[in-house]
Design a protein around this motif. Structure first.
Motif, PDB file in Angstrom:
ATOM      1  N   PRO A  84       0.824  -1.213   0.000  1.00 46.10           N
ATOM      2  CA  PRO A  84       0.000   0.000   0.000  1.00 46.10           C
ATOM      3  C   PRO A  84       0.854   1.257   0.000  1.00 46.10           C
ATOM      4  N   ILE A  85       0.437   2.251  -0.799  1.00 46.55           N
ATOM      5  CA  ILE A  85       1.184   3.508  -0.882  1.00 46.55           C
ATOM      6  C   ILE A  85       0.276   4.722  -0.672  1.00 46.55           C
ATOM      7  N   GLY A  86      -1.010   4.531  -0.376  1.00 44.57           N
ATOM      8  CA  GLY A  86      -1.932   5.648  -0.227  1.00 44.57           C
ATOM      9  C   GLY A  86      -2.682   5.623   1.082  1.00 44.57           C
ATOM     10  N   SER A  87      -3.507   6.663   1.303  1.00 45.77           N
ATOM     11  CA  SER A  87      -4.304   6.842   2.528  1.00 45.77           C
ATOM     12  C   SER A  87      -3.411   7.025   3.748  1.00 45.77           C
ATOM     13  N   TYR A  88      -2.373   7.830   3.604  1.00 43.17           N
ATOM     14  CA  TYR A  88      -1.432   8.059   4.698  1.00 43.17           C
ATOM     15  C   TYR A  88      -1.657   9.398   5.398  1.00 43.17           C
ATOM     16  N   THR A  89      -2.763  10.067   5.110  1.00 44.71           N
ATOM     17  CA  THR A  89      -3.085  11.322   5.776  1.00 44.71           C
ATOM     18  C   THR A  89      -4.491  11.249   6.369  1.00 44.71           C
ATOM     19  N   THR A 128      -8.395   5.212  -5.959  1.00 43.75           N
ATOM     20  CA  THR A 128      -9.653   4.499  -6.215  1.00 43.75           C
ATOM     21  C   THR A 128     -10.805   5.040  -5.387  1.00 43.75           C
ATOM     22  N   PHE A 129     -10.668   5.047  -4.062  1.00 39.52           N
ATOM     23  CA  PHE A 129     -11.697   5.547  -3.158  1.00 39.52           C
ATOM     24  C   PHE A 129     -11.230   6.856  -2.518  1.00 39.52           C
ATOM     25  N   ALA A 130     -12.173   7.750  -2.269  1.00 42.10           N
ATOM     26  CA  ALA A 130     -11.857   9.036  -1.647  1.00 42.10           C
ATOM     27  C   ALA A 130     -11.723   8.848  -0.136  1.00 42.10           C
ATOM     28  N   LEU A 131     -10.604   8.253   0.280  1.00 46.59           N
ATOM     29  CA  LEU A 131     -10.419   7.852   1.670  1.00 46.59           C
ATOM     30  C   LEU A 131      -9.578   8.805   2.497  1.00 46.59           C
ATOM     31  N   ALA A 132      -8.699   9.560   1.897  1.00 41.86           N
ATOM     32  CA  ALA A 132      -7.727  10.320   2.667  1.00 41.86           C
ATOM     33  C   ALA A 132      -7.648  11.754   2.169  1.00 41.86           C
ATOM     34  N   ARG A 133      -6.737  12.522   2.785  1.00 38.96           N
ATOM     35  CA  ARG A 133      -6.643  13.940   2.456  1.00 38.96           C
ATOM     36  C   ARG A 133      -5.509  14.277   1.498  1.00 38.96           C
ATOM     37  N   GLU A 134      -4.593  13.325   1.253  1.00 33.40           N
ATOM     38  CA  GLU A 134      -3.547  13.666   0.290  1.00 33.40           C
ATOM     39  C   GLU A 134      -4.147  13.760  -1.110  1.00 33.40           C
ATOM     40  N   PRO A 135      -3.575  14.602  -1.998  1.00 32.88           N
ATOM     41  CA  PRO A 135      -4.058  14.644  -3.379  1.00 32.88           C
ATOM     42  C   PRO A 135      -4.066  13.244  -3.984  1.00 32.88           C
ATOM     43  N   TYR A 136      -5.103  12.950  -4.726  1.00 31.10           N
ATOM     44  CA  TYR A 136      -5.314  11.576  -5.191  1.00 31.10           C
ATOM     45  C   TYR A 136      -4.165  11.048  -6.038  1.00 31.10           C
ATOM     46  N   ASP A 137      -3.447  11.948  -6.733  1.00 31.73           N
ATOM     47  CA  ASP A 137      -2.366  11.514  -7.614  1.00 31.73           C
ATOM     48  C   ASP A 137      -0.981  11.708  -6.987  1.00 31.73           C
ATOM     49  N   GLU A 138      -0.930  12.007  -5.695  1.00 28.40           N
ATOM     50  CA  GLU A 138       0.346  12.246  -5.032  1.00 28.40           C
ATOM     51  C   GLU A 138       1.155  10.973  -4.759  1.00 28.40           C
ATOM     52  N   ILE A 188      -2.987  10.387  12.503  1.00 28.73           N
ATOM     53  CA  ILE A 188      -3.919   9.268  12.679  1.00 28.73           C
ATOM     54  C   ILE A 188      -3.493   8.064  11.850  1.00 28.73           C
ATOM     55  N   ALA A 189      -2.985   8.316  10.648  1.00 27.52           N
ATOM     56  CA  ALA A 189      -2.719   7.221   9.710  1.00 27.52           C
ATOM     57  C   ALA A 189      -1.401   6.500   9.963  1.00 27.52           C
ATOM     58  N   LYS A 190      -0.383   7.173  10.488  1.00 24.50           N
ATOM     59  CA  LYS A 190       0.963   6.595  10.518  1.00 24.50           C
ATOM     60  C   LYS A 190       1.043   5.210  11.151  1.00 24.50           C
ATOM     61  N   PRO A 191       0.381   4.933  12.278  1.00 22.76           N
ATOM     62  CA  PRO A 191       0.524   3.592  12.862  1.00 22.76           C
ATOM     63  C   PRO A 191      -0.014   2.466  11.974  1.00 22.76           C
ATOM     64  N   VAL A 192      -0.943   2.795  11.055  1.00 25.42           N
ATOM     65  CA  VAL A 192      -1.649   1.730  10.339  1.00 25.42           C
ATOM     66  C   VAL A 192      -1.580   1.825   8.819  1.00 25.42           C
ATOM     67  N   HIS A 193      -1.060   2.935   8.283  1.00 25.80           N
ATOM     68  CA  HIS A 193      -0.964   3.105   6.835  1.00 25.80           C
ATOM     69  C   HIS A 193       0.422   3.620   6.470  1.00 25.80           C
ATOM     70  N   MET A 194       1.095   2.912   5.592  1.00 22.89           N
ATOM     71  CA  MET A 194       2.410   3.340   5.153  1.00 22.89           C
ATOM     72  C   MET A 194       2.323   4.509   4.191  1.00 22.89           C
ATOM     73  N   SER A 195       3.348   5.340   4.220  1.00 20.06           N
ATOM     74  CA  SER A 195       3.547   6.349   3.186  1.00 20.06           C
ATOM     75  C   SER A 195       4.290   5.697   2.021  1.00 20.06           C
ATOM     76  N   PRO A 196       4.368   6.353   0.867  1.00 23.61           N
ATOM     77  CA  PRO A 196       5.176   5.795  -0.226  1.00 23.61           C
ATOM     78  C   PRO A 196       6.627   5.557   0.186  1.00 23.61           C
ATOM     79  N   GLU A 197       7.172   6.440   1.020  1.00 26.11           N
ATOM     80  CA  GLU A 197       8.545   6.264   1.482  1.00 26.11           C
ATOM     81  C   GLU A 197       8.673   5.016   2.355  1.00 26.11           C
ATOM     82  N   ASP A 198       7.682   4.786   3.212  1.00 27.72           N
ATOM     83  CA  ASP A 198       7.670   3.562   4.026  1.00 27.72           C
ATOM     84  C   ASP A 198       7.611   2.324   3.140  1.00 27.72           C
ATOM     85  N   ALA A 199       6.813   2.395   2.076  1.00 25.06           N
ATOM     86  CA  ALA A 199       6.652   1.240   1.193  1.00 25.06           C
ATOM     87  C   ALA A 199       7.967   0.868   0.520  1.00 25.06           C
TER      88      ALA A 199
END
Length: 359
Positions: A280-285, A319-329, A289-300
């Motif tokens: 996983p590379i998205g939904s990190y914002t 795919t889904f509007a789940l997080a606050r980062e720009p969808y194409d980031e 709140i997200a850091k313990p359970v969602h990796m960033s692209p750098e973490d991946a």
């Protein structure tokens, strides 16, 4: 009024559950594959009635803080508005339907990946719904990128991997449709088998961390993830979450939903190297709140190195509007991290929905 309605619906879901069971389960299977323990892993532990993560220092925001972020704080109702469907790829139909033993991967969208290995075809966290949320997606976050392949156009599915019970990874209408169309073996973490059985899906086997099962010649290993579970306020942590390794002539890893932790080293040491890892590379914002359970692209990127993966596929984005980062980031940050570390850009794959690639 719309916000109030959503909150009331969520409260109702917490009290009444997230769906309605089928009329009755089908007869139990006469024989299921036997599971075996795998060296290098310990079973998941409990804290009371809930499962624990491997990290003893793991702390996650409370359920109510996460609900506030989803509904009131902006992620659900006021997610980043500038979204657009990702460009569609073209599936390799000749290979997907031709009975080839070639190793292929096709990104359907979000965490749904169609994998072929040694003549066996399987799916990860299948979701073909237009929304992700309670009441079979009646409310929740909308899907803005259609699935890369229509469910009715899929090749024969032999088994399905489920990483955990969150709505975007365990979609009730989708698993019902798959069960009716293909009757695949569902391979799930502990606790989800009963959830499936309540909906009339009995062709399932559940595993703990460090357990494995052989399906059509492939060894499927349940491996740790750092995440959580729960579909209502009443069942938080009651069902296990996991990642998965599939071992045949090549090794495939599916990260599910996870924060970064040393379990990637553990999996890489015990089962690696991997030919392909879907991470996983998205939904990190929002990050707090997200850091313990969602990796960033750098973490991946770091996780792929820990796994000793020859290639990794970025999933859980666009795919889904789940997080606050720009969808194409996410893919842009992924490319920047690959460049910063002076890694071969060919290592990291970002596929179009429906695009097939051999591995």
């Amino acid at each position: 009024m719309r916000r109030v309605g959503l909150v009331l619906a969520l409260i109702a879901a917490a009290v009444a559950g997230d769906g309605f069971p089928a009329a009755g389960p089908s007869p139990s299977r006469a024989q299921m594959p036997a599971s075996r323990a795998v060296d290098g892993f310990s079973p998941a532990e409990h804290a009371g009635s809930a499962y624990k993560n491997v990290d003893p220092e793991y702390r996650r925001a409370s359920y109510w803080a996460r609900l506030h972020s989803l509904v009131i704080g902006g992620t659900w109702l006021f997610t980043e508005r500038r979204v657009a469907a990702l460009p569609a790829g073209t599936p390799d139909w000749a290979t997907l339907r031709g009975g080839s033993r070639a190793a292929t991967v096709t990104w359907i969208g979000h965490s749904t990946v169609l994998v072929q290995l040694d003549g066996v075809t399987f799916l990860t966290d299948p979701n073909w719904n237009d929304r992700s949320g309670p009441f079979s997606g009646f409310i929740g976050v909308r899907r803005y990128t259609p699935p890369g392949i229509a469910l009715d156009s899929l090749p024969r599915i032999d088994f399905v991997l489920i990483s955990h019970d969150h709505y975007d990874h365990l979609d009730e209408p989708t698993v019902r449709r798959l069960a009716r169309k293909f009757d695949p073996q569902f391979i799930v973490p502990k606790g989800i088998k009963a959830w499936l059985a309540d909906r009339g899906i009995t062709n399932a086997i559940e595993l703990d961390w460090g357990e494995s099962v052989v399906v059509k010649g492939l060894t499927v290993v349940c491996t740790p993830a750092q995440h959580g579970s729960g579909r209502t306020v009443l069942d938080q942590g009651r069902r296990l979450w996991s990642s998965w390794a599939v071992l045949g002539s090549k090794h495939f890893y599916f990260g599910g939903d996870t924060g970064y932790y040393r379990h990637f080293h553990q999996i890489g040491d015990a089962l690696g190297p991997f030919d392909l890892a879907a991470l996983p590379i998205g939904s990190y914002t929002p990050r707090e709140i997200a850091k313990p359970v969602h990796m960033s692209p750098e973490d991946a990127v770091q996780a792929s190195l820990d796994l000793r993966a020859a290639h990794f596929l970025g999933v859980h984005w666009g795919t889904f509007a789940l997080a606050r980062e720009p969808y194409d980031e996410p893919p842009m940050r992924l490319a920047a991290e690959i460049e910063r570390r002076h890694l071969d850009p060919a290592v990291a794959w970002v596929l179009k929905p429906g695009e097939t690639r051999r591995w």
